[in-house]
Design a protein around this motif. Structure first.
Motif, PDB file in Angstrom:
ATOM      1  N   GLY A   1       0.775  -1.237   0.000  1.00  0.00           N
ATOM      2  CA  GLY A   1       0.000   0.000   0.000  1.00  0.00           C
ATOM      3  C   GLY A   1       0.801   1.280   0.000  1.00  0.00           C
ATOM      4  N   THR A   2       2.125   1.197   0.130  1.00  0.00           N
ATOM      5  CA  THR A   2       2.972   2.392   0.095  1.00  0.00           C
ATOM      6  C   THR A   2       4.053   2.205  -0.961  1.00  0.00           C
ATOM      7  N   ALA A   3       4.595   3.316  -1.460  1.00  0.00           N
ATOM      8  CA  ALA A   3       5.636   3.235  -2.486  1.00  0.00           C
ATOM      9  C   ALA A   3       6.879   2.487  -2.000  1.00  0.00           C
ATOM     10  N   PRO A   4       7.362   2.726  -0.776  1.00  0.00           N
ATOM     11  CA  PRO A   4       8.527   1.956  -0.320  1.00  0.00           C
ATOM     12  C   PRO A   4       8.282   0.453  -0.306  1.00  0.00           C
ATOM     13  N   MET A   5       7.064   0.028   0.047  1.00  0.00           N
ATOM     14  CA  MET A   5       6.795  -1.402   0.066  1.00  0.00           C
ATOM     15  C   MET A   5       6.661  -1.974  -1.343  1.00  0.00           C
ATOM     16  N   ARG A   6       6.169  -1.182  -2.279  1.00  0.00           N
ATOM     17  CA  ARG A   6       6.126  -1.655  -3.662  1.00  0.00           C
ATOM     18  C   ARG A   6       7.548  -1.820  -4.207  1.00  0.00           C
ATOM     19  N   ARG A   7       8.442  -0.907  -3.846  1.00  0.00           N
ATOM     20  CA  ARG A   7       9.840  -1.042  -4.264  1.00  0.00           C
ATOM     21  C   ARG A   7      10.481  -2.263  -3.617  1.00  0.00           C
ATOM     22  N   LEU A   8      10.175  -2.507  -2.346  1.00  0.00           N
ATOM     23  CA  LEU A   8      10.751  -3.658  -1.659  1.00  0.00           C
ATOM     24  C   LEU A   8      10.284  -4.963  -2.292  1.00  0.00           C
ATOM     25  N   HIS A   9       8.999  -5.034  -2.647  1.00  0.00           N
ATOM     26  CA  HIS A   9       8.493  -6.250  -3.294  1.00  0.00           C
ATOM     27  C   HIS A   9       9.175  -6.474  -4.641  1.00  0.00           C
ATOM     28  N   TRP A  10       9.427  -5.411  -5.381  1.00  0.00           N
ATOM     29  CA  TRP A  10      10.153  -5.551  -6.645  1.00  0.00           C
ATOM     30  C   TRP A  10      11.562  -6.069  -6.379  1.00  0.00           C
ATOM     31  N   LEU A  11      12.214  -5.528  -5.356  1.00  0.00           N
ATOM     32  CA  LEU A  11      13.572  -5.937  -5.003  1.00  0.00           C
ATOM     33  C   LEU A  11      13.643  -7.426  -4.677  1.00  0.00           C
ATOM     34  N   VAL A  12      12.640  -7.909  -3.960  1.00  0.00           N
ATOM     35  CA  VAL A  12      12.646  -9.292  -3.476  1.00  0.00           C
ATOM     36  C   VAL A  12      12.224 -10.285  -4.546  1.00  0.00           C
ATOM     37  N   THR A  13      11.290  -9.898  -5.397  1.00  0.00           N
ATOM     38  CA  THR A  13      10.670 -10.869  -6.311  1.00  0.00           C
ATOM     39  C   THR A  13      11.281 -10.895  -7.704  1.00  0.00           C
ATOM     40  N   ARG A  14      12.051  -9.887  -8.091  1.00  0.00           N
ATOM     41  CA  ARG A  14      12.598  -9.833  -9.444  1.00  0.00           C
ATOM     42  C   ARG A  14      14.095 -10.158  -9.441  1.00  0.00           C
ATOM     43  N   PRO A  15      14.574 -10.888 -10.438  1.00  0.00           N
ATOM     44  CA  PRO A  15      16.012 -11.176 -10.510  1.00  0.00           C
ATOM     45  C   PRO A  15      16.870  -9.908 -10.492  1.00  0.00           C
ATOM     46  N   ALA A  16      16.442  -8.884 -11.223  1.00  0.00           N
ATOM     47  CA  ALA A  16      17.208  -7.637 -11.225  1.00  0.00           C
ATOM     48  C   ALA A  16      17.208  -6.985  -9.844  1.00  0.00           C
ATOM     49  N   GLY A  17      16.086  -7.086  -9.152  1.00  0.00           N
ATOM     50  CA  GLY A  17      16.019  -6.534  -7.803  1.00  0.00           C
ATOM     51  C   GLY A  17      16.938  -7.263  -6.853  1.00  0.00           C
ATOM     52  N   ARG A  18      16.967  -8.582  -6.939  1.00  0.00           N
ATOM     53  CA  ARG A  18      17.844  -9.357  -6.061  1.00  0.00           C
ATOM     54  C   ARG A  18      19.319  -9.082  -6.362  1.00  0.00           C
TER      55      ARG A  18
ATOM     56  N   PRO B   1       1.521   2.139   7.475  1.00  0.00           N
ATOM     57  CA  PRO B   1       0.707   3.151   8.156  1.00  0.00           C
ATOM     58  C   PRO B   1       0.157   2.626   9.480  1.00  0.00           C
ATOM     59  N   VAL B   2      -0.517   3.499  10.213  1.00  0.00           N
ATOM     60  CA  VAL B   2      -0.862   3.196  11.602  1.00  0.00           C
ATOM     61  C   VAL B   2      -1.909   2.089  11.748  1.00  0.00           C
ATOM     62  N   ASP B   3      -2.568   1.680  10.666  1.00  0.00           N
ATOM     63  CA  ASP B   3      -3.482   0.555  10.835  1.00  0.00           C
ATOM     64  C   ASP B   3      -2.736  -0.730  11.187  1.00  0.00           C
ATOM     65  N   HIS B   4      -1.451  -0.810  10.855  1.00  0.00           N
ATOM     66  CA  HIS B   4      -0.663  -1.999  11.212  1.00  0.00           C
ATOM     67  C   HIS B   4      -0.461  -2.108  12.717  1.00  0.00           C
ATOM     68  N   PRO B   5       0.086  -1.100  13.398  1.00  0.00           N
ATOM     69  CA  PRO B   5       0.215  -1.246  14.850  1.00  0.00           C
ATOM     70  C   PRO B   5      -1.123  -1.354  15.568  1.00  0.00           C
ATOM     71  N   LEU B   6      -2.154  -0.718  15.040  1.00  0.00           N
ATOM     72  CA  LEU B   6      -3.467  -0.824  15.686  1.00  0.00           C
ATOM     73  C   LEU B   6      -4.006  -2.249  15.580  1.00  0.00           C
ATOM     74  N   MET B   7      -3.776  -2.899  14.441  1.00  0.00           N
ATOM     75  CA  MET B   7      -4.179  -4.303  14.307  1.00  0.00           C
ATOM     76  C   MET B   7      -3.419  -5.185  15.300  1.00  0.00           C
ATOM     77  N   LEU B   8      -2.116  -4.943  15.427  1.00  0.00           N
ATOM     78  CA  LEU B   8      -1.313  -5.732  16.355  1.00  0.00           C
ATOM     79  C   LEU B   8      -1.771  -5.511  17.792  1.00  0.00           C
ATOM     80  N   ALA B   9      -2.050  -4.256  18.138  1.00  0.00           N
ATOM     81  CA  ALA B   9      -2.479  -3.954  19.504  1.00  0.00           C
ATOM     82  C   ALA B   9      -3.817  -4.595  19.830  1.00  0.00           C
ATOM     83  N   ARG B  10      -4.734  -4.572  18.875  1.00  0.00           N
ATOM     84  CA  ARG B  10      -6.027  -5.227  19.109  1.00  0.00           C
ATOM     85  C   ARG B  10      -5.843  -6.728  19.310  1.00  0.00           C
ATOM     86  N   ALA B  11      -4.952  -7.323  18.524  1.00  0.00           N
ATOM     87  CA  ALA B  11      -4.711  -8.757  18.653  1.00  0.00           C
ATOM     88  C   ALA B  11      -4.042  -9.097  19.981  1.00  0.00           C
TER      89      ALA B  11
END
Length: 286
Positions: free
Chosen positions: A175-192, A239-249
C-alpha cells in the motif's frame, strides 16, 4: 491492551536507576565478543555480545540484568551504524546481543525476508542464555519486528519480554511506495541483484511455501510475556493501521506507543525513545 481511545499514546514515565557510573574505568570492562552461531537449519549466523555498562558498573552478576537481543531490519547487519547506535543505547540497561540475519553481513545463507529468520533469532536468544542471563528481551525493527513476534509465538518461554518497532501486521502489503519497491527488489532477478551488490543483502529466490504465520496471528500467542508495540505516525512503509491491528490482537497483555512524528525503524528512533524502551524492558522483563 493498555492504550485508551484510538490514537491515544501510552508512554513509559518511570526511569530505571541503571546508568553508567563514572568511577568505573572503561578498561575494566571486557571487550565485546564476536562469534558465529548455527541456526537450527545449519546456517552460520554472525553475532556480537556486549556485556553492557550496567552489568559491570553495578558490580553484579550478568544474570541480574536483562540481555537485549536486537533483531535488525531488512538490509541491516551487526556493523551498520544504526544498529550499533541501538545496541549502545541498550547497553546502558543490560547486556546486548546483536546479530546479522541470514543473507546479511557475514552471516551465511540468503534472506527469506522474515520466514526462516526466526531460526536466527532463536540461536541468538539461546546464546544469550548460555552467557548466563536469566532475563531476555527481544527487540526487533521492521522485518526484525515481525520476527520477534513470530519467535515469541513459536518458542513460548524463550523470551521474557518482546518489543516490536515499526513492524507489519500482515504479509504482502503493497500500500505504500517503499513497500512496492521492496516487493520488486525481493521478487525480481534484477532486484535481487541490486540487493546483493548495492545493499549487501543476499535474497532467496524462492517464494514462501508454506506462508509463515503472520505477525497479527502470532501476537495472541505471546502471552503471558509482556509485549510493547512501537510505531511512528509518519512511518512511510507501514501506516498506523498496522500497529493498531497488532495492539487489538494483543489484548490486555500488549502496550502500544504510537510515536508522533516518527518515521520507520532504526533510522527513526531517537535516543529518548530508546531510553524509554530500555526503561520499559527493565520493568517488563522483571
Amino acid at each position: 491492551m493498555s492504550t485508551g481511545p484510538a490514537g491515544d499514546v501510552a508512554r513509559s514515565t518511570t526511569r530505571s536507576t541503571i546508568r553508567p557510573h563514572s568511577e568505573t574505568a572503561a578498561g575494566d570492562r571486557p571487550a565485546p565478543l564476536r562469534t558465529f552461531l548455527r541456526a537450527a537449519d545449519g546456517v552460520r549466523i554472525e553475532a556480537v555480545y556486549n556485556p553492557g555498562d550496567a552489568v559491570y558498573d553495578a558490580l553484579t552478576a550478568s544474570s541480574d540484568h536483562p540481555v537485549f537481543v536486537v533483531a535488525h531490519g531488512f538490509t541491516g547487519d551487526v556493523d551498520r551504524p544504526h544498529v550499533r547506535r541501538v545496541a549502545a543505547a541498550f547497553a546502558r540497561y543490560g547486556a546486548v546481543v546483536t546479530f546479522s540475519f541470514r543473507g546479511h553481513g557475514r552471516s551465511g545463507g540468503r534472506s527469506t525476508v522474515g520466514d526462516r529468520e526466526v531460526l536466527d533469532l532463536a540461536a541468538a536468544v539461546a546464546w544469550a542464555r548460555e552467557r548466563g542471563h536469566t532475563r531476555v528481551v527481544t527487540v526487533g525493527f521492521s522485518m526484525g519486528g515481525s520476527v520477534v513476534l513470530r519467535h515469541a509465538a513459536l518458542h513460548p518461554g524463550d523470551t521474557d519480554a518482546v518489543v516490536s518497532v515499526s513492524a507489519p501486521a500482515r504479509w504482502y502489503y503493497r500500500g505504500t511506495a517503499p513497500m512496492r519497491r521492496l516487493h520488486w527488489l525481493v521478487t525480481r532477478p534484477a532486484g535481487r541483484l541490486i540487493g546483493r551488490y548495492g545493499l549487501r543483502t543476499r535474497i532467496h529466490h524462492r517464494d514462501w511455501d508454506p506462508v509463515p504465520l503472520s505477525p497479527v496471528d502470532a501476537v495472541p500467542r505471546i502471552a503471558p510475556a509482556p509485549l510493547l508495540i512501537v510505531h511512528g505516525d509518519r512511518d512511510g512503509y507501514f501506516p498506523v493501521d498496522h500497529p493498531l491491528m497488532l495492539a487489538r490482537a494483543a489484548g490486555d497483555h500488549g502496550e502500544l506507543w504510537l510515536e508522533p512524528g516518527m518515521g520507520h525503524a532504526e533510522h527513526a528512533v531517537t535516543g529518548e525513545l530508546l531510553a524509554r524502551i530500555g526503561d520499559w524492558a527493565v520493568t517488563g522483563a522483571g
